[in-house]
Design a protein around this motif. Structure first.
Motif, PDB file in Angstrom:
ATOM      1  N   ILE A  39      10.160 -15.544   0.382  1.00 34.92           N
ATOM      2  CA  ILE A  39       9.632 -14.202   0.141  1.00 34.92           C
ATOM      3  C   ILE A  39      10.793 -13.257  -0.317  1.00 34.92           C
ATOM      4  N   ILE A  40      10.678 -12.676  -1.360  1.00 36.64           N
ATOM      5  CA  ILE A  40      11.777 -11.988  -1.725  1.00 36.64           C
ATOM      6  C   ILE A  40      11.499 -10.550  -1.577  1.00 36.64           C
ATOM      7  N   GLY A  41      12.259  -9.789  -1.023  1.00 34.42           N
ATOM      8  CA  GLY A  41      12.373  -8.251  -0.743  1.00 34.42           C
ATOM      9  C   GLY A  41      13.129  -7.597  -1.595  1.00 34.42           C
ATOM     10  N   ASP A  42      13.190  -6.119  -1.318  1.00 34.16           N
ATOM     11  CA  ASP A  42      13.941  -5.245  -2.229  1.00 34.16           C
ATOM     12  C   ASP A  42      15.611  -5.761  -2.203  1.00 34.16           C
ATOM     13  N   ASP A  43      16.085  -6.202  -1.208  1.00 34.13           N
ATOM     14  CA  ASP A  43      17.440  -6.285  -1.278  1.00 34.13           C
ATOM     15  C   ASP A  43      17.729  -7.872  -0.484  1.00 34.13           C
ATOM     16  N   SER A  44      16.664  -8.593  -0.049  1.00 38.51           N
ATOM     17  CA  SER A  44      17.334  -9.680   0.851  1.00 38.51           C
ATOM     18  C   SER A  44      15.999 -10.702   0.594  1.00 38.51           C
ATOM     19  N   VAL A  45      16.119 -11.948   1.096  1.00 42.64           N
ATOM     20  CA  VAL A  45      15.086 -13.055   1.030  1.00 42.64           C
ATOM     21  C   VAL A  45      14.863 -13.774   2.332  1.00 42.64           C
ATOM     22  N   MET A  46      13.544 -13.923   2.438  1.00 41.77           N
ATOM     23  CA  MET A  46      13.266 -14.792   3.865  1.00 41.77           C
ATOM     24  C   MET A  46      12.709 -16.121   3.167  1.00 41.77           C
ATOM     25  N   ILE A  47      13.115 -16.923   4.076  1.00 36.90           N
ATOM     26  CA  ILE A  47      12.597 -18.760   3.742  1.00 36.90           C
ATOM     27  C   ILE A  47      11.686 -18.904   4.806  1.00 36.90           C
ATOM     28  N   VAL A  48      10.727 -19.599   4.604  1.00 35.36           N
ATOM     29  CA  VAL A  48       9.728 -20.016   5.575  1.00 35.36           C
ATOM     30  C   VAL A  48       9.680 -21.487   5.649  1.00 35.36           C
TER      31      VAL A  48
END
Length: 316
Positions: A39-48
């Protein structure tokens, strides 16, 4: 001598796919091996989902770096299983998130699960020497929490028991897309050894109520569009029900675990024998269905020793 678990002979390399399932949302899939999400956000990334080892997690990181140079700040783990969590250290994230129940399951049975899964399916633990130890979250929650990656909202929710008692889903509202972990599979067998058969269909129903545009499932290819989403939900529910019903009939009549195994094979082989990891999952699925039918609500802990005893009983 009992023959080996099917997965012990599964040594072939799987082809990796990296599929965009929504704007800035990606599914890392590998022909029925454990999936990860991005998941790519405005300023960072979340890995699931973190993969089973740091070495395998590097394959996810390589794909992430093909599409963004934003830092990976969050790793969210949908449940406690070793093949999902033990690679988390590779991402260097400041937050590792689990549901509170999943964290409790790490404490209760995390080491036993690691030992058991490593014995059953060695290929999924490539680079196992790089695992620093059990993965513990920095952040937990009970029913729901929200993470903001800049302006991008990510909702983490426990919708009910299914694959484990501690499953969560990861929902991105602006794309109407969900990362479901192993609650949903696509043309891959469900692993039900820690499952809750009675609850699983209801949890699938709550996912269905979102009318999703896309799902990144736990295993199998990415599901884009309502038709694929609904097909995967239907197939997963059919798999769960088709496994439980024949095993329960045998258990409630006093039959043996081997009798239940034969009954489940008779119902499931014609429909699911070509699914990824079907033979691997089957003995554990039958054993858990048999137990649940006898009102054992909390799945018994799988250990390497218990695995072998169960398998010997089924081969008798």
């Amino acid at each position: 001598m009992a023959k080996a678990f099917a997965s012990q002979g599964d040594l072939g390399e799987k082809e990796i796919s990296f599929t965009e399932v929504g704007d800035g949302l990606w599914a890392f899939t590998a022909e029925g091996d454990p999936n990860s999400g991005v998941i790519i956000g405005d300023d960072s990334v979340m890995i699931v989902e973190a993969q089973a080892t740091p070495r395998l997690a590097q394959k996810v990181i390589e794909k992430v770096r093909e599409v963004t140079d934003k830092p990976i700040t969050h790793v969210t783990l949908t449940h406690y299983h070793a093949v999902r969590v033990l690679g988390a250290s590779a991402f260097g994230a400041s937050q590792v998130i689990m549901g509170e129940k999943a964290r409790a399951m790490v404490a209760e049975r995390g080491q036993e699960d690691w030992d058991s899964e490593f014995q059953r399916f060695p290929r999924l633990f490539e680079g196992h020497e790089s695992i620093p130890g059990l993965t513990w979250p920095t952040t937990t929650f009970n029913d729901r929490m929200t993470v903001y990656l800049g302006n991008r909202r990510v909702d983490l929710m426990h919708l009910g028991r299914a694959h484990t008692a501690g499953d969560i889903v990861v929902y991105v509202p602006d794309a109407n897309t969900m990362f479901t972990g192993d609650i949903v599979e696509y043309h891959s067998a469900c692993y039900c050894g820690d499952g809750h058969f009675h609850d699983w269909p209801g949890t699938l129903g709550r996912i269905r109520n979102f009318n999703l545009d896309a799902i990144a499932p736990g295993r199998g290819e990415a599901l884009v569009g309502a038709d694929m989403v609904n097909a995967a939900l239907d197939l997963t529910e059919d798999f769960v029900r088709s496994t439980y019903r024949p095993a329960a009939r045998v258990a409630l009549k006093g039959g043996s675990l081997k009798d239940a195994w034969d009954a489940v094979r008779a119902e499931c082989d014609p429909k699911f024998a070509d699914y990824a990891i079907y033979e691997h999952c089957l003995p554990f699925n039958v054993a858990r269905a048999y137990d649940e039918a006898l009102d054992i609500d909390t799945p018994r802990i799988w250990t390497a020793e218990r695995d072998l005893k169960m398998w010997e009983a089924l081969q008798g």
